[in-house]
Design a protein around this motif. Sequence first.
Motif, PDB file in Angstrom:
ATOM      1  N   LYS A  64     -96.914  62.751  19.774  1.00  0.00           N
ATOM      2  CA  LYS A  64     -95.957  62.097  18.871  1.00  0.00           C
ATOM      3  C   LYS A  64     -94.920  63.090  18.351  1.00  0.00           C
ATOM      4  O   LYS A  64     -93.730  62.776  18.260  1.00  0.00           O
ATOM      5  CB  LYS A  64     -96.708  61.464  17.697  1.00  0.00           C
ATOM      6  N   GLU A  68     -90.930  62.551  19.054  1.00  0.00           N
ATOM      7  CA  GLU A  68     -89.960  62.378  17.976  1.00  0.00           C
ATOM      8  C   GLU A  68     -88.870  63.435  18.035  1.00  0.00           C
ATOM      9  O   GLU A  68     -87.688  63.144  17.781  1.00  0.00           O
ATOM     10  CB  GLU A  68     -90.683  62.418  16.620  1.00  0.00           C
ATOM     11  N   LYS A  71     -86.547  62.441  20.825  1.00  0.00           N
ATOM     12  CA  LYS A  71     -85.779  61.265  20.396  1.00  0.00           C
ATOM     13  C   LYS A  71     -84.601  61.687  19.525  1.00  0.00           C
ATOM     14  O   LYS A  71     -83.485  61.180  19.678  1.00  0.00           O
ATOM     15  CB  LYS A  71     -86.695  60.303  19.633  1.00  0.00           C
ATOM     16  N   ASP A  72     -84.837  62.634  18.627  1.00  0.00           N
ATOM     17  CA  ASP A  72     -83.768  63.136  17.753  1.00  0.00           C
ATOM     18  C   ASP A  72     -82.705  63.882  18.570  1.00  0.00           C
ATOM     19  O   ASP A  72     -81.504  63.749  18.310  1.00  0.00           O
ATOM     20  CB  ASP A  72     -84.346  64.064  16.682  1.00  0.00           C
TER      21      ASP A  72
END
Length: 296
Positions: A64, A68, A71-72
Motif C-alpha cells: 500500500k 500510494e 499514485k502521487d
Amino acid sequence: MSQYQQLLLIINPALRHSPAINRAAALAKASGATLHIVALIKPVETLLLLEKNIQEKVRDSYFKDHSEWLKDEAARMRVRGINVMTEVTWADDTEYEILQHVTKMQPDLLIKDVQHEPAIKRAFITPMDWHLIRECPVPVYLVGASGHTLPHKIVAAVDPSRPELQESGLNDRIIQEANSLALQCDAELHLLHAYDVSSVYLGDAGGGGLALTNLTKELRNVLEKSFLTLADHYGVPPDRRHFILGQPVSVLAEFASQHQVDVIVMGRIHRHGLEKLIGSTTEHILYQTSCSILAV
C-alpha cells in the motif's frame, strides 16, 4: 509526428529518486507518448521470520505504501500534461516480469535505471541488464546517473568494419534510433566509430614493422571511407563525425565524459559460447560510463 507512442518504464519503488523516472516523464512530455510505469516489488525475505498473520499485514502495508507513492507521482505527471498509467506488482523473478510486460505492451522503448553489479558478482552471475540487452525484443534505454533530464547530446556508435553489421542493417537501425531520439528531444546527433585495427586485423599478420604500418594505414583508410559514407547518407555534419583510434569501451567512455554525452546508442548482437560469457561492448560500457545507453 511523434517518434514514440508508448513508453514502458520499469522501476524499483524502493528507489524513489531514480533518474529513470524523471527521464521517462520528460521524454513522454516531449513526445506526447503514453507512459506506462510498472513498479516491481521483490518479496521481503525477512518476513519469513514472522508469524503468517503478521507477514500478511506487513506485506499489505508495504504494498500500500508503494502504491500510494506511485499514485502521487503519477498525479504530479498528469498535472504536467503527461498521459501516464501505473501498475504495482510483486515480482519473484524481475527479469521474467519485465519481459512479460514488454511482450504484452509492445512499447517503443523499455526504460529502466542501470543496475550496477560488482565485478566479482558479474564473474559468476550474468547481470539482469545484460539479459535484457540480449533478450528484450524492443530497444532498451538504460538510464545512467549523469546527463540532462531531456538529452542534449546523443551519440550513435556504429561499426563499419564488420560486414555482417552492414548486411543486417544494424548500423542503420542504430543511427535511425538515435536520430528518432534526437528529433524528439531537439538534441545534437553525433556519429562515432572507435576502431581498434591491431586487435581486429593484425593478430595473425606477419612481416616487419613497415609492412604492419602500411597495412594499418590501408585499413584505416578503408574503414574511414566506409564511416564517412555512412555519415554522408544520414546527413551528419562534419563536426559531429568522430573516427577515433582505440579500444571501443575506453574510447566511448572517455568521449562521453569529455563531451558531456547524455545517451550513447549502440547495437546488440546475439552471441554464443565464450563471447556470451565475456559480454559485448554494449554490455561492458554500462559499467564504464555514467551516461545512459540505448541498446538497439
